[in-house]
Design a protein around this motif. Structure first.
Motif, short mmCIF file in Angstrom:
data_model
loop_
_atom_site.label_atom_id
_atom_site.label_comp_id
_atom_site.label_asym_id
_atom_site.label_seq_id
_atom_site.Cartn_x
_atom_site.Cartn_y
_atom_site.Cartn_z
N THR A 62 0.86 -1.18 0.00
CA THR A 62 0.00 0.00 0.00
C THR A 62 0.90 1.24 0.00
O THR A 62 1.77 1.36 0.85
CB THR A 62 -0.94 0.01 1.22
OG1 THR A 62 -0.18 0.11 2.41
CG2 THR A 62 -1.80 -1.24 1.26
N PRO A 63 0.70 2.15 -0.94
CA PRO A 63 1.57 3.32 -1.02
C PRO A 63 1.54 4.18 0.24
O PRO A 63 2.54 4.78 0.60
CB PRO A 63 1.05 4.10 -2.22
CG PRO A 63 -0.03 3.32 -2.82
CD PRO A 63 -0.29 2.12 -2.00
N SER A 64 0.40 4.25 0.92
CA SER A 64 0.29 5.06 2.12
C SER A 64 0.89 4.36 3.34
O SER A 64 1.13 5.00 4.36
CB SER A 64 -1.18 5.36 2.42
OG SER A 64 -1.86 4.15 2.73
N ARG A 130 -7.70 7.62 -3.43
CA ARG A 130 -6.49 8.44 -3.40
C ARG A 130 -5.52 7.88 -4.43
O ARG A 130 -5.20 6.69 -4.41
CB ARG A 130 -5.87 8.42 -2.02
CG ARG A 130 -6.79 9.01 -0.97
CD ARG A 130 -6.24 8.86 0.42
NE ARG A 130 -7.27 9.26 1.37
CZ ARG A 130 -7.22 8.97 2.66
NH1 ARG A 130 -6.20 8.30 3.15
NH2 ARG A 130 -8.19 9.37 3.45
N PHE A 131 -5.07 8.74 -5.34
CA PHE A 131 -4.13 8.33 -6.37
C PHE A 131 -2.70 8.65 -5.92
O PHE A 131 -2.47 9.66 -5.25
CB PHE A 131 -4.44 9.06 -7.69
CG PHE A 131 -5.68 8.55 -8.36
CD1 PHE A 131 -5.61 7.50 -9.26
CD2 PHE A 131 -6.91 9.12 -8.09
CE1 PHE A 131 -6.76 7.02 -9.87
CE2 PHE A 131 -8.07 8.66 -8.71
CZ PHE A 131 -7.99 7.61 -9.60
N TYR A 132 -1.77 7.79 -6.33
CA TYR A 132 -0.37 7.92 -5.93
C TYR A 132 0.56 7.82 -7.14
O TYR A 132 0.26 7.13 -8.11
CB TYR A 132 0.01 6.78 -4.96
CG TYR A 132 -0.63 6.92 -3.61
CD1 TYR A 132 0.06 7.49 -2.55
CD2 TYR A 132 -1.93 6.47 -3.39
CE1 TYR A 132 -0.53 7.63 -1.30
CE2 TYR A 132 -2.53 6.60 -2.14
CZ TYR A 132 -1.82 7.18 -1.10
OH TYR A 132 -2.41 7.30 0.12
N ARG A 133 1.70 8.50 -7.02
CA ARG A 133 2.84 8.31 -7.91
C ARG A 133 3.92 7.76 -6.99
O ARG A 133 4.43 8.47 -6.12
CB ARG A 133 3.27 9.65 -8.53
CG ARG A 133 4.46 9.52 -9.44
CD ARG A 133 4.83 10.81 -10.17
NE ARG A 133 4.81 11.98 -9.30
CZ ARG A 133 4.10 13.08 -9.54
NH1 ARG A 133 3.35 13.17 -10.62
NH2 ARG A 133 4.14 14.10 -8.70
N GLY A 134 4.24 6.47 -7.14
CA GLY A 134 5.12 5.82 -6.18
C GLY A 134 4.41 5.82 -4.83
O GLY A 134 3.28 5.38 -4.71
N SER A 135 5.08 6.38 -3.81
CA SER A 135 4.45 6.48 -2.49
C SER A 135 3.96 7.89 -2.20
O SER A 135 3.49 8.17 -1.11
CB SER A 135 5.44 6.04 -1.40
OG SER A 135 6.57 6.89 -1.43
N ALA A 168 -3.80 3.37 -6.76
CA ALA A 168 -4.99 4.03 -6.22
C ALA A 168 -5.47 3.22 -5.04
O ALA A 168 -5.60 2.00 -5.13
CB ALA A 168 -6.08 4.14 -7.28
N GLU A 169 -5.68 3.90 -3.93
CA GLU A 169 -6.22 3.26 -2.73
C GLU A 169 -7.70 3.63 -2.63
O GLU A 169 -8.06 4.79 -2.76
CB GLU A 169 -5.48 3.74 -1.48
CG GLU A 169 -4.03 3.32 -1.44
CD GLU A 169 -3.34 3.76 -0.16
OE1 GLU A 169 -2.32 3.14 0.17
OE2 GLU A 169 -3.80 4.72 0.50
N ILE A 170 -8.53 2.63 -2.38
CA ILE A 170 -9.98 2.84 -2.26
C ILE A 170 -10.35 2.71 -0.79
O ILE A 170 -10.05 1.70 -0.15
CB ILE A 170 -10.77 1.82 -3.10
CG1 ILE A 170 -10.24 1.79 -4.54
CG2 ILE A 170 -12.26 2.15 -3.08
CD1 ILE A 170 -10.80 0.65 -5.38
N TYR A 171 -11.01 3.75 -0.27
CA TYR A 171 -11.36 3.81 1.15
C TYR A 171 -12.87 3.74 1.36
O TYR A 171 -13.64 4.29 0.58
CB TYR A 171 -10.85 5.12 1.77
CG TYR A 171 -9.35 5.12 1.98
CD1 TYR A 171 -8.81 4.78 3.21
CD2 TYR A 171 -8.50 5.45 0.94
CE1 TYR A 171 -7.44 4.78 3.41
CE2 TYR A 171 -7.12 5.45 1.13
CZ TYR A 171 -6.59 5.11 2.36
OH TYR A 171 -5.24 5.11 2.55
N TRP A 172 -13.27 3.10 2.47
CA TRP A 172 -14.65 3.03 2.94
C TRP A 172 -14.75 3.99 4.12
O TRP A 172 -13.95 3.92 5.05
CB TRP A 172 -14.98 1.61 3.37
CG TRP A 172 -16.35 1.46 3.94
CD1 TRP A 172 -16.69 1.31 5.27
CD2 TRP A 172 -17.58 1.43 3.22
NE1 TRP A 172 -18.04 1.19 5.40
CE2 TRP A 172 -18.62 1.26 4.15
CE3 TRP A 172 -17.90 1.53 1.88
CZ2 TRP A 172 -19.95 1.20 3.78
CZ3 TRP A 172 -19.23 1.47 1.50
CH2 TRP A 172 -20.23 1.30 2.45
N CYS A 173 -15.73 4.90 4.10
CA CYS A 173 -15.82 5.94 5.12
C CYS A 173 -17.24 6.07 5.66
O CYS A 173 -18.21 5.75 4.97
CB CYS A 173 -15.42 7.30 4.53
SG CYS A 173 -13.97 7.28 3.48
#
Length: 193
Positions: A62-64, A130-135, A168-173
């Motif tokens: 996970t990049p985050s 949330r989209f990422y380039r690398g981390s 891309a990380e997909i979050y449930w909120c």
């Protein structure tokens, strides 16, 4: 007359320089859709959407650095990336699922929701990507508020500046700011020239 032409030419040069400076300050990604999209459709009884092998979910990557939440992962299912989405079904168009995209090409992160895993009568849930380039986090999209019986959705972005490994990380909120977001899925992709 020469003075007017000179002033106009000077203004054009200043405008060109300003636009180059401004463009160099832009982030490497921007939204292609003004809002994320989901639709109130039901999967036919007895049919489970099958994940496509085009996109990868890597729980340990996970990049985050956030861990994947098992409950959130059971709600947001079958993530994939595609270059086109059918605007009626919100599913990837045939032949467009993949993990390699060109610079300036739309990248859609699609997903399904399992309504048996959350209370669809509350209408107090959101999905965020949330989209990422690398981390490096380069875009946090506006959260998508869910209404009753939505089972399909997508978010979109374009990467502009250079080739990169993206994710891309997909979050449930449960809040509109997604400050309480639980990481559900991660998709990885590559952006090339």
């Amino acid at each position: 007359m020469g003075l007017i032409i000179g002033i106009v030419a000077l203004l054009l040069v200043v405008a060109c320089i300003a636009s180059v400076v401004f463009a160099s300050k832009l982030p490497g990604v921007s939204q292609t859709d003004s809002t994320p999209t989901a639709v109130a459709t039901k999967t036919p009884v007895g049919v489970t959407p099958t994940p496509t092998t085009g996109s990868t979910t890597q729980a340990n990557s996970t990049p985050s650095g956030n861990p994947i939440d098992p409950q959130a992962a059971s709600i947001i299912i079958h993530p994939q990336t595609a270059s086109e989405v059918d605007k009626d079904t919100l599913e990837p168009k045939a032949g467009t699922v993949g993990t390699t995209f060109k610079i300036n090409q739309p990248i859609y992160v699609t997903f399904h929701l399992d309504p048996s895993k959350y209370d669809i009568t509350k209408e107090q849930d959101w999905v965020n990507v949330r989209f990422y380039r690398g981390s490096e986090s380069i875009l946090k999209d506006d959260p998508l508020q869910l209404t009753k019986q939505e089972t399909v959705g997508y978010f979109g972005a374009k990467y502009y500046l250079s080739t990169t490994n993206g994710a891309a990380e997909i979050y449930w909120c449960h809040t509109s700011t997604c400050s309480d977001g639980k990481l559900a899925q991660v998709v990885h992709f590559t952006v090339t020239d």
